[in-house]
Design a protein around this motif. Structure first.
Motif, PDB file in Angstrom:
ATOM      1  N   ASP A  50      -0.946  -3.357   8.715  1.00 39.12           N
ATOM      2  CA  ASP A  50      -0.911  -3.150  10.888  1.00 39.12           C
ATOM      3  C   ASP A  50       0.347  -3.437  11.476  1.00 39.12           C
ATOM      4  O   ASP A  50       0.272  -3.913  12.357  1.00 39.12           O
ATOM      5  N   ASP A  51       1.417  -3.713  10.432  1.00 42.25           N
ATOM      6  CA  ASP A  51       2.329  -3.853  11.056  1.00 42.25           C
ATOM      7  C   ASP A  51       3.070  -2.568  11.238  1.00 42.25           C
ATOM      8  O   ASP A  51       3.680  -1.785   9.862  1.00 42.25           O
ATOM      9  N   PRO A  52       3.390  -1.915  12.225  1.00 43.39           N
ATOM     10  CA  PRO A  52       4.113  -0.663  11.600  1.00 43.39           C
ATOM     11  C   PRO A  52       5.361  -0.102  11.346  1.00 43.39           C
ATOM     12  O   PRO A  52       6.154   0.534  11.441  1.00 43.39           O
ATOM     13  N   SER A  53       6.033  -1.850  11.043  1.00 40.97           N
ATOM     14  CA  SER A  53       8.048  -1.540  11.334  1.00 40.97           C
ATOM     15  C   SER A  53       7.780  -1.983   9.551  1.00 40.97           C
ATOM     16  O   SER A  53       8.836  -2.001   9.186  1.00 40.97           O
ATOM     17  N   VAL A  54       6.509  -1.796   9.077  1.00 42.15           N
ATOM     18  CA  VAL A  54       6.490  -1.705   7.582  1.00 42.15           C
ATOM     19  C   VAL A  54       5.998  -0.639   7.343  1.00 42.15           C
ATOM     20  O   VAL A  54       5.393  -0.186   7.037  1.00 42.15           O
ATOM     21  N   ALA A  55       6.773  -0.095   6.548  1.00 44.20           N
ATOM     22  CA  ALA A  55       6.966   2.237   5.906  1.00 44.20           C
ATOM     23  C   ALA A  55       6.775   1.992   4.747  1.00 44.20           C
ATOM     24  O   ALA A  55       5.696   2.838   3.981  1.00 44.20           O
ATOM     25  N   ALA A  56       6.596   1.054   3.325  1.00 45.70           N
ATOM     26  CA  ALA A  56       6.403   1.180   2.292  1.00 45.70           C
ATOM     27  C   ALA A  56       5.980   0.258   1.981  1.00 45.70           C
ATOM     28  O   ALA A  56       6.468  -1.567   2.032  1.00 45.70           O
ATOM     29  N   VAL A  57       5.569   0.180   0.513  1.00 49.24           N
ATOM     30  CA  VAL A  57       4.900  -1.620  -0.541  1.00 49.24           C
ATOM     31  C   VAL A  57       6.039  -1.342  -1.441  1.00 49.24           C
ATOM     32  O   VAL A  57       5.589  -0.765  -2.469  1.00 49.24           O
ATOM     33  N   TRP A  58       6.313  -2.561  -2.098  1.00 48.46           N
ATOM     34  CA  TRP A  58       6.985  -3.018  -3.322  1.00 48.46           C
ATOM     35  C   TRP A  58       5.841  -4.146  -4.056  1.00 48.46           C
ATOM     36  O   TRP A  58       6.093  -4.905  -3.818  1.00 48.46           O
ATOM     37  N   LEU A  59       5.247  -3.723  -5.114  1.00 47.71           N
ATOM     38  CA  LEU A  59       4.733  -4.341  -6.501  1.00 47.71           C
ATOM     39  C   LEU A  59       5.059  -5.063  -7.630  1.00 47.71           C
ATOM     40  O   LEU A  59       4.945  -3.638  -8.190  1.00 47.71           O
ATOM     41  N   GLU A  60       5.702  -5.793  -8.034  1.00 49.62           N
ATOM     42  CA  GLU A  60       6.039  -5.331  -9.535  1.00 49.62           C
ATOM     43  C   GLU A  60       5.839  -7.784 -10.164  1.00 49.62           C
ATOM     44  O   GLU A  60       5.077  -8.431  -9.117  1.00 49.62           O
ATOM     45  N   GLY A  61       6.261  -8.019 -10.832  1.00 48.74           N
ATOM     46  CA  GLY A  61       5.989  -9.062 -11.116  1.00 48.74           C
ATOM     47  C   GLY A  61       6.949  -9.583 -11.347  1.00 48.74           C
ATOM     48  O   GLY A  61       8.423  -8.450 -12.006  1.00 48.74           O
ATOM     49  N   ILE A 106      -5.914  -1.589  -2.513  1.00 49.60           N
ATOM     50  CA  ILE A 106      -4.814  -0.898  -2.890  1.00 49.60           C
ATOM     51  C   ILE A 106      -4.872   0.365  -3.034  1.00 49.60           C
ATOM     52  O   ILE A 106      -4.405   1.397  -3.220  1.00 49.60           O
ATOM     53  N   HIS A 107      -6.577   0.773  -3.320  1.00 48.21           N
ATOM     54  CA  HIS A 107      -6.711   2.372  -4.226  1.00 48.21           C
ATOM     55  C   HIS A 107      -6.914   2.883  -2.839  1.00 48.21           C
ATOM     56  O   HIS A 107      -6.399   4.142  -1.874  1.00 48.21           O
ATOM     57  N   ARG A 108      -6.887   2.613  -1.726  1.00 47.56           N
ATOM     58  CA  ARG A 108      -7.526   3.151  -0.250  1.00 47.56           C
ATOM     59  C   ARG A 108      -5.959   2.667   0.752  1.00 47.56           C
ATOM     60  O   ARG A 108      -6.437   2.980   2.087  1.00 47.56           O
ATOM     61  N   TYR A 109      -5.199   2.199   0.050  1.00 47.29           N
ATOM     62  CA  TYR A 109      -4.124   1.516   1.248  1.00 47.29           C
ATOM     63  C   TYR A 109      -3.091   2.376   1.747  1.00 47.29           C
ATOM     64  O   TYR A 109      -3.099   3.911   1.958  1.00 47.29           O
ATOM     65  N   PRO A 110      -3.344   2.258   2.727  1.00 44.56           N
ATOM     66  CA  PRO A 110      -2.391   3.225   4.323  1.00 44.56           C
ATOM     67  C   PRO A 110      -1.133   4.116   4.144  1.00 44.56           C
ATOM     68  O   PRO A 110      -0.768   4.841   4.725  1.00 44.56           O
ATOM     69  N   LYS A 111      -1.198   3.079   3.340  1.00 46.97           N
ATOM     70  CA  LYS A 111       0.915   3.480   3.196  1.00 46.97           C
ATOM     71  C   LYS A 111       1.587   3.197   1.950  1.00 46.97           C
ATOM     72  O   LYS A 111       1.085   3.536   0.959  1.00 46.97           O
ATOM     73  N   PRO A 112       3.128   4.276   1.421  1.00 55.15           N
ATOM     74  CA  PRO A 112       2.963   4.622   0.541  1.00 55.15           C
ATOM     75  C   PRO A 112       3.249   2.944  -0.397  1.00 55.15           C
ATOM     76  O   PRO A 112       3.426   1.941  -0.090  1.00 55.15           O
ATOM     77  N   LEU A 113       2.813   2.831  -1.425  1.00 56.65           N
ATOM     78  CA  LEU A 113       2.442   1.924  -2.124  1.00 56.65           C
ATOM     79  C   LEU A 113       2.784   1.648  -3.508  1.00 56.65           C
ATOM     80  O   LEU A 113       2.493   2.179  -4.348  1.00 56.65           O
ATOM     81  N   ILE A 114       4.451   0.890  -3.938  1.00 52.90           N
ATOM     82  CA  ILE A 114       5.097   1.241  -5.499  1.00 52.90           C
ATOM     83  C   ILE A 114       4.736   0.514  -5.791  1.00 52.90           C
ATOM     84  O   ILE A 114       5.013  -0.753  -5.911  1.00 52.90           O
ATOM     85  N   VAL A 115       3.510   0.350  -7.449  1.00 55.87           N
ATOM     86  CA  VAL A 115       4.334  -0.269  -8.829  1.00 55.87           C
ATOM     87  C   VAL A 115       5.186   0.260  -9.493  1.00 55.87           C
ATOM     88  O   VAL A 115       4.663   1.158 -10.156  1.00 55.87           O
ATOM     89  N   TRP A 116       5.678  -0.929  -9.425  1.00 52.66           N
ATOM     90  CA  TRP A 116       6.692  -1.367 -10.735  1.00 52.66           C
ATOM     91  C   TRP A 116       6.697  -1.779 -12.552  1.00 52.66           C
ATOM     92  O   TRP A 116       5.688  -3.112 -12.043  1.00 52.66           O
ATOM     93  N   GLY A 117       5.563  -0.754 -12.415  1.00 52.35           N
ATOM     94  CA  GLY A 117       4.450  -1.086 -14.144  1.00 52.35           C
ATOM     95  C   GLY A 117       5.797  -1.340 -15.190  1.00 52.35           C
ATOM     96  O   GLY A 117       5.304  -0.822 -16.281  1.00 52.35           O
ATOM     97  N   ASP A 118       6.603  -2.429 -15.310  1.00 54.53           N
ATOM     98  CA  ASP A 118       7.348  -2.178 -16.004  1.00 54.53           C
ATOM     99  C   ASP A 118       6.780  -3.937 -17.191  1.00 54.53           C
ATOM    100  O   ASP A 118       6.135  -4.529 -16.344  1.00 54.53           O
ATOM    101  N   GLY A 119       6.612  -3.732 -18.672  1.00 53.87           N
ATOM    102  CA  GLY A 119       6.168  -4.927 -19.602  1.00 53.87           C
ATOM    103  C   GLY A 119       4.668  -4.466 -19.755  1.00 53.87           C
ATOM    104  O   GLY A 119       3.932  -3.524 -19.821  1.00 53.87           O
ATOM    105  N   ILE A 120       3.839  -5.461 -19.885  1.00 49.19           N
ATOM    106  CA  ILE A 120       2.634  -5.784 -20.264  1.00 49.19           C
ATOM    107  C   ILE A 120       2.109  -5.433 -18.725  1.00 49.19           C
ATOM    108  O   ILE A 120       1.695  -6.376 -17.746  1.00 49.19           O
TER     109      ILE A 120
END
Length: 367
Positions: A50-61, A106-120
């Protein structure tokens, strides 16, 4: 939620936007998903959506070993086994409802959502990754759905995406818990990009310098960092025809027998055979049945059906026994309810699939 179960941050971009950053922060447990982590991550994703200033999301472990090694099955075990003296009969419903709601979002997320799938990346970790718009794997990525080893089944939407893989592939991966590397994941449709781990910092810098408000900007930047020539060789590709032949029968008992009787001298196939041979017989039936049930289902209907089955699994003996043997006592000698797949009656499988709620009462009715 404990304050640091998931770390949240934002990175500024050149066009005065921000990238929302979420880091699963339980490296000692390989970032296994607790209920608090799930609820906190979902709340923040909703805020960023809902935040117009957030253009994308990065998800990692956090850490250098795992993106996420799955759900918190130890907490499920404790709820099932009343280790604290007051059995929490509703915990499984709360846990799986929150997890599947997060995965669906996450499947229906309205903005680019990058998953850094490193490791297990196991089980619930794949549930987070599967819906990302940009799913990145590295040379260290190791992906599997090993639920057959604990008496669960590939959930987190896997009933939907396994049924949409090339013929036989999803059934084989579910039955054997086969470990996939980065190249395998790309071929199976579980990942979109191969980017070497060493390029992470340069990629982040490029994203921050990008004009992310422009359509497709995130994908274009990621494409510049791909290096598929460096991806490992694929045992999945090497054995693709074998896999399709082994499971190309109409019944699960026949497929399991063909896999176990296959004598090819290949380490990857042998490890998969061993996992299946030692795994839960009822799980094999649930994998096969759910794949058939959701070949043409919507994703929302799949998650609703998986919630029902997952809670049912906590009310039957094999899940608690499998977790005990693998993660609690660690004797690795589970005593399953049935000796083999051929011994499981169809009525037992039907019992697992019996509905717990009416459509109007279902916890995920609003998906």
């Amino acid at each position: 939620m404990t304050e640091d179960a998931v770390l949240f941050d934002t990175w500024p971009t050149r066009d005065e936007r921000r990238i929302g950053v979420a880091t699963l922060n339980a490296p000692r447990s390989l970032n296994a998903l607790s209920l608090a982590m799930i609820e906190g991550l979902l709340a923040r994703l909703e805020q960023w959506a809902d935040d117009p200033s957030v253009a994308a999301v990065w998800l990692e472990g956090a850490g250098d070993k795992a993106f996420c090694a799955g759900g918190d099955v130890v907490a499920l075990y404790r709820a099932m086994r009343d280790t604290a003296g007051a059995r929490d009969a509703d915990f499984a419903t709360r846990y799986f409802s929150a997890e599947y709601r997060l995965d669906y979002r996450i499947h229906r997320y309205p903005k680019p959502l990058i998953v850094w799938g490193d490791g297990i990346i196991l089980g619930g970790g794949l549930g987070l990754m599967a819906g990302g718009s940009e799913r990145v794997v590295t040379e260290t990525s190791r992906i599997a759905m090993p639920e057959i080893t604990i008496g669960l089944y590939p959930d987190i939407g896997a009933s939907w995406f396994l049924s949409r893989m090339p013929s036989g592939l999803g059934a084989y991966l579910g039955l054997t818990g086969a470990q996939l590397n980065a190249r395998d994941a790309l071929l199976a449709g579980l990942a979109d990009r191969f980017i070497p781990r060493e390029r992470r910092e340069a990629l982040i810098a490029a994203l921050q310098q990008g004009e992310l408000a422009r359509p497709n900007a995130v994908g274009e930047i990621l494409a510049d960092f791909e290096a598929r020539s460096q991806a490992p060789e694929s045992p999945l590709l090497r054995q693709f025809d074998v896999i399709q032949n082994l499971v190309g029968v109409p019944h699960v008992a026949g497929a399991v027998r063909r896999i176990l009787d296959d004598g090819r001298d290949d380490p990857w196939l042998a490890a998969n055979r061993r996992r299946l041979a030692e795994g839960c017989p009822i799980t094999a039936h649930l994998i096969w049945r759910m794949r058939e049930r959701h070949r043409h289902s919507s994703l929302a209907d799949t998650f609703r059906d998986e919630l029902n089955l997952s809670v049912q699994c906590t009310r039957h003996a094999d899940l608690a026994e499998g977790v005990r043997a693998l993660l609690i006592d660690k004797d690795k000698t589970p005593r399953w309810s049935y000796p083999d797949v051929a011994s499981v009656p169809s009525s037992a499988v039907d019992d697992f699939l019996a509905p717990l709620w009416s459509p109007a009462e279902h916890p995920l009715r609003d998906l």
